[in-house]
Design a protein around this motif. Structure first.
Motif, PDB file in Angstrom:
ATOM      1  N   LEU A 188      67.157   6.209 -18.586  1.00 26.37           N
ATOM      2  CA  LEU A 188      66.337   7.203 -17.881  1.00 26.37           C
ATOM      3  C   LEU A 188      65.067   6.603 -17.275  1.00 26.37           C
ATOM      4  O   LEU A 188      64.449   7.228 -16.412  1.00 26.37           O
ATOM      5  CB  LEU A 188      65.945   8.340 -18.834  1.00 26.37           C
ATOM      6  CG  LEU A 188      67.077   9.227 -19.376  1.00 26.37           C
ATOM      7  CD1 LEU A 188      66.512  10.263 -20.333  1.00 26.37           C
ATOM      8  CD2 LEU A 188      67.831   9.908 -18.248  1.00 26.37           C
ATOM      9  N   LEU A 189      64.682   5.411 -17.738  1.00 26.11           N
ATOM     10  CA  LEU A 189      63.423   4.822 -17.269  1.00 26.11           C
ATOM     11  C   LEU A 189      63.313   4.756 -15.745  1.00 26.11           C
ATOM     12  O   LEU A 189      62.268   5.121 -15.184  1.00 26.11           O
ATOM     13  CB  LEU A 189      63.250   3.411 -17.861  1.00 26.11           C
ATOM     14  CG  LEU A 189      62.687   3.313 -19.284  1.00 26.11           C
ATOM     15  CD1 LEU A 189      62.654   1.856 -19.730  1.00 26.11           C
ATOM     16  CD2 LEU A 189      61.310   3.938 -19.367  1.00 26.11           C
ATOM     17  N   PRO A 190      64.348   4.300 -15.025  1.00 28.91           N
ATOM     18  CA  PRO A 190      64.216   4.217 -13.570  1.00 28.91           C
ATOM     19  C   PRO A 190      64.785   5.444 -12.832  1.00 28.91           C
ATOM     20  O   PRO A 190      64.877   5.431 -11.602  1.00 28.91           O
ATOM     21  CB  PRO A 190      65.041   2.978 -13.224  1.00 28.91           C
ATOM     22  CG  PRO A 190      66.135   2.983 -14.239  1.00 28.91           C
ATOM     23  CD  PRO A 190      65.577   3.618 -15.478  1.00 28.91           C
ATOM     24  N   ALA A 191      65.178   6.482 -13.585  1.00 29.35           N
ATOM     25  CA  ALA A 191      65.872   7.625 -12.969  1.00 29.35           C
ATOM     26  C   ALA A 191      64.994   8.388 -11.982  1.00 29.35           C
ATOM     27  O   ALA A 191      65.505   9.117 -11.126  1.00 29.35           O
ATOM     28  CB  ALA A 191      66.378   8.575 -14.056  1.00 29.35           C
ATOM     29  N   MET A 192      63.675   8.239 -12.072  1.00 32.63           N
ATOM     30  CA  MET A 192      62.764   8.958 -11.188  1.00 32.63           C
ATOM     31  C   MET A 192      62.421   8.162  -9.927  1.00 32.63           C
ATOM     32  O   MET A 192      61.700   8.639  -9.051  1.00 32.63           O
ATOM     33  CB  MET A 192      61.460   9.287 -11.919  1.00 32.63           C
ATOM     34  CG  MET A 192      61.619  10.312 -13.036  1.00 32.63           C
ATOM     35  SD  MET A 192      62.444   9.682 -14.510  1.00 32.63           S
ATOM     36  CE  MET A 192      61.299   8.445 -15.080  1.00 32.63           C
ATOM     37  N   GLY A 240      60.235  12.115  -6.306  1.00 35.32           N
ATOM     38  CA  GLY A 240      59.910  13.541  -6.279  1.00 35.32           C
ATOM     39  C   GLY A 240      60.423  14.250  -7.522  1.00 35.32           C
ATOM     40  O   GLY A 240      61.329  13.772  -8.210  1.00 35.32           O
ATOM     41  N   LEU A 241      59.843  15.408  -7.792  1.00 31.11           N
ATOM     42  CA  LEU A 241      60.178  16.145  -9.020  1.00 31.11           C
ATOM     43  C   LEU A 241      61.636  16.614  -9.013  1.00 31.11           C
ATOM     44  O   LEU A 241      62.352  16.465 -10.010  1.00 31.11           O
ATOM     45  CB  LEU A 241      59.241  17.346  -9.173  1.00 31.11           C
ATOM     46  CG  LEU A 241      59.427  18.171 -10.458  1.00 31.11           C
ATOM     47  CD1 LEU A 241      59.208  17.300 -11.689  1.00 31.11           C
ATOM     48  CD2 LEU A 241      58.462  19.361 -10.472  1.00 31.11           C
ATOM     49  N   THR A 250      67.003  16.229 -11.214  1.00 34.81           N
ATOM     50  CA  THR A 250      68.439  16.183 -10.914  1.00 34.81           C
ATOM     51  C   THR A 250      69.088  14.945 -11.518  1.00 34.81           C
ATOM     52  O   THR A 250      70.161  15.013 -12.132  1.00 34.81           O
ATOM     53  CB  THR A 250      68.669  16.205  -9.390  1.00 34.81           C
ATOM     54  OG1 THR A 250      68.076  17.383  -8.841  1.00 34.81           O
ATOM     55  CG2 THR A 250      70.157  16.196  -9.069  1.00 34.81           C
ATOM     56  N   ASN A 251      68.435  13.801 -11.355  1.00 29.80           N
ATOM     57  CA  ASN A 251      68.967  12.554 -11.915  1.00 29.80           C
ATOM     58  C   ASN A 251      69.030  12.605 -13.438  1.00 29.80           C
ATOM     59  O   ASN A 251      70.017  12.183 -14.054  1.00 29.80           O
ATOM     60  CB  ASN A 251      68.102  11.377 -11.477  1.00 29.80           C
ATOM     61  CG  ASN A 251      68.666  10.693 -10.248  1.00 29.80           C
ATOM     62  OD1 ASN A 251      69.643  11.155  -9.667  1.00 29.80           O
ATOM     63  ND2 ASN A 251      68.053   9.594  -9.839  1.00 29.80           N
ATOM     64  N   GLY A 258      72.160   4.592  -8.004  1.00 27.14           N
ATOM     65  CA  GLY A 258      72.947   5.731  -7.548  1.00 27.14           C
ATOM     66  C   GLY A 258      74.225   5.938  -8.336  1.00 27.14           C
ATOM     67  O   GLY A 258      74.913   6.940  -8.150  1.00 27.14           O
ATOM     68  N   ARG A 259      74.548   4.984  -9.212  1.00 25.63           N
ATOM     69  CA  ARG A 259      75.782   5.108 -10.000  1.00 25.63           C
ATOM     70  C   ARG A 259      75.493   5.215 -11.493  1.00 25.63           C
ATOM     71  O   ARG A 259      76.357   4.961 -12.333  1.00 25.63           O
ATOM     72  CB  ARG A 259      76.693   3.912  -9.716  1.00 25.63           C
ATOM     73  CG  ARG A 259      77.161   3.834  -8.270  1.00 25.63           C
ATOM     74  CD  ARG A 259      78.246   2.782  -8.082  1.00 25.63           C
ATOM     75  NE  ARG A 259      77.750   1.440  -8.340  1.00 25.63           N
ATOM     76  CZ  ARG A 259      77.119   0.680  -7.431  1.00 25.63           C
ATOM     77  NH1 ARG A 259      76.882   1.146  -6.211  1.00 25.63           N
ATOM     78  NH2 ARG A 259      76.702  -0.540  -7.726  1.00 25.63           N
TER      79      ARG A 259
END
Length: 423
Positions: A212-216, A229-230, A235-236, A289-290
């Motif tokens: 999750l660290l780079p998911a934003m 963005g929020l 969503t991610n 993206g995957r």
């Protein structure tokens, strides 16, 4: 006069036994689906004193299986259960404060009544050693009872002790009356077991958190770039967590139901490897993206490890289904709780320029932890990294508080900078 002499001799023998103490036998009973599963541990020296047979080949000599079956019995009223089935006999080493190291015999057995209802109230007769060594005792515990919420992960309950009754000079069997359970109690205990497993499963949580660290962030030129963005972040996060849930739920169902059986060591090594991969991805985008597919794929592996907790329950189809459902629900609840107390601060921090200074060291540390776990699971021996991890884990709540404070401080700093720029 003879009665008093006998009582005196018994008391004298007991006094000698206490002067030279030997460990008591320990018998653990588990209420299974239609039978009682038992595990007994007894000191070999005491067993040798009780029998007149060489013990050189105790693990293979059929005499001992017959002997144990003759001295382990159960009754409902005056009706005897089926003859005990001895499943295994083995020798192990044990340690006692009074006598030091000694060899002990471990046996597993099964007792089956005529009616399943008799599993909750019966008489347990165990005199493997006591019929000859009158100073010996057997502590009887309840290890597992699904319907009362007792499982192998929780502490066993003491039922009673089988020993010589000095006034009568007899060894009385133990009367067992278990509390009435319910399907609801069993379901809740499985849910609590799932929550506990995730709470203590540092490797499972670390994989998900590091992923999750780079998911934003948005990947730009093979590097992690700006905050997406929020809406993009939420969503991610939801997609990754959902994919991981679906993945581990599939293999949890397959393995717990007995349709898939995989050795535990390779699975544990792969779980540590999944952390290493997600840590590398958090430093530099390997599969931007995957992440959803990676979470689902590694979720399949993590689910196999989850299923090992349910192994050996030996429940009927409907009860096993409830166990899998409750256990999985507990996993999801604890997983959701952990994410809810961490994700907001990651989102808040990822909006600032400081995030890279947090993300990269955190990912590197997770990678080091993964390497430590891989080494431990390959060699079977703890190392400096895993020892340090065990020492750090209790401080996890404080680290989350520190993360929250840091995120708030840098968020305030960002707002002040933005306000100055707008002026």
């Amino acid at each position: 006069m003879r009665k008093y002499i006998l009582s005196f001799l018994l008391l004298f023998a007991v006094a000698i036994g206490y002067a030279h103490p030997m460990p008591a036998s320990v018998v653990k009973l588990s209420v299974m689906d239609g039978y009682i599963k038992g595990e007994a541990k007894m000191p070999l020296p005491e067993l040798e004193s009780a029998i007149n047979h060489p013990v050189d080949h105790i693990t293979t000599d059929p005499y001992f299986r017959i002997y144990f079956a003759d001295h382990i019995k159960a009754f409902t009223g005056v009706t005897a259960w089926r003859r005990a089935v001895i499943r295994s006999v083995k020798l192990t080493m044990a340690q006692d404060a009074a006598v030091g190291k000694y060899q002990q015999v471990e046996i597993t057995f099964e007792l089956t009544p005529a009616k399943a209802a008799d599993l909750r109230q019966f008489t347990f007769d165990y005199d493997v050693i006591m019929h000859q060594v009158i100073t010996h005792e057997a502590l009887v515990l309840l290890q597992q009872d699904w319907y009362t919420g007792l499982n192998e992960e929780s502490a066993a309950r003491v039922i009673g002790t089988i020993k010589l009754d000095v006034p009568s000079g007899k060894i009385y069997p133990l009367s067992i009356k278990l509390e009435e359970g319910s399907t609801w109690k069993g379901f809740v205990s499985m849910m609590q077991l799932g929550m506990q497993h995730i709470k203590e499963g540092t490797d499972h949580l670390l994989f998900l958190i590091v992923l999750l660290l780079p998911a934003m962030l948005i990947a730009e030129n093979k590097k992690w770039g700006r905050f997406g963005g929020l809406k993009y972040s939420l969503t991610n996060l939801i997609k990754i967590v959902t994919a991981f849930t679906i993945g581990h739920s599939i293999t949890l169902l397959l393995c717990a139901s007995g349709w898939l059986n995989v050795p535990s060591q390779p699975i544990e090594i792969l779980i540590a490897g999944s952390i290493l991969v997600s840590a590398a991805h958090a430093v530099r985008p390997l599969f931007p993206g995957r992440e959803v597919y990676i979470a689902a794929g590694f979720g399949l592996i993590h689910g196999m490890a989850f299923a090992s907790v349910l192994a050996g329950l030996d429940l009927n189809v409907s009860t096993l289904a409830l166990s899998i459902l409750g256990f999985n629900l507990g996993i999801e609840l604890m997983q959701l709780f952990i994410i809810l107390i961490i994700a907001p601060w990651l989102i808040l921090l990822s909006r600032t320029n400081f995030y890279a200074l947090f993300r990269i060291p955190a990912a590197v540390l997770a990678g080091i932890a993964a390497l430590g776990w891989i080494a431990e699971r390959v060699t079977g021996r703890a190392n400096a990294i895993t020892i340090a991890l065990n020492n750090i884990t209790p401080y996890a709540p404080r680290l989350i508080i520190l993360l929250a404070i840091t995120a708030c401080l840098f968020s305030i700093k960002l707002k002040r900078t933005q306000r100055i720029d707008n002026q």
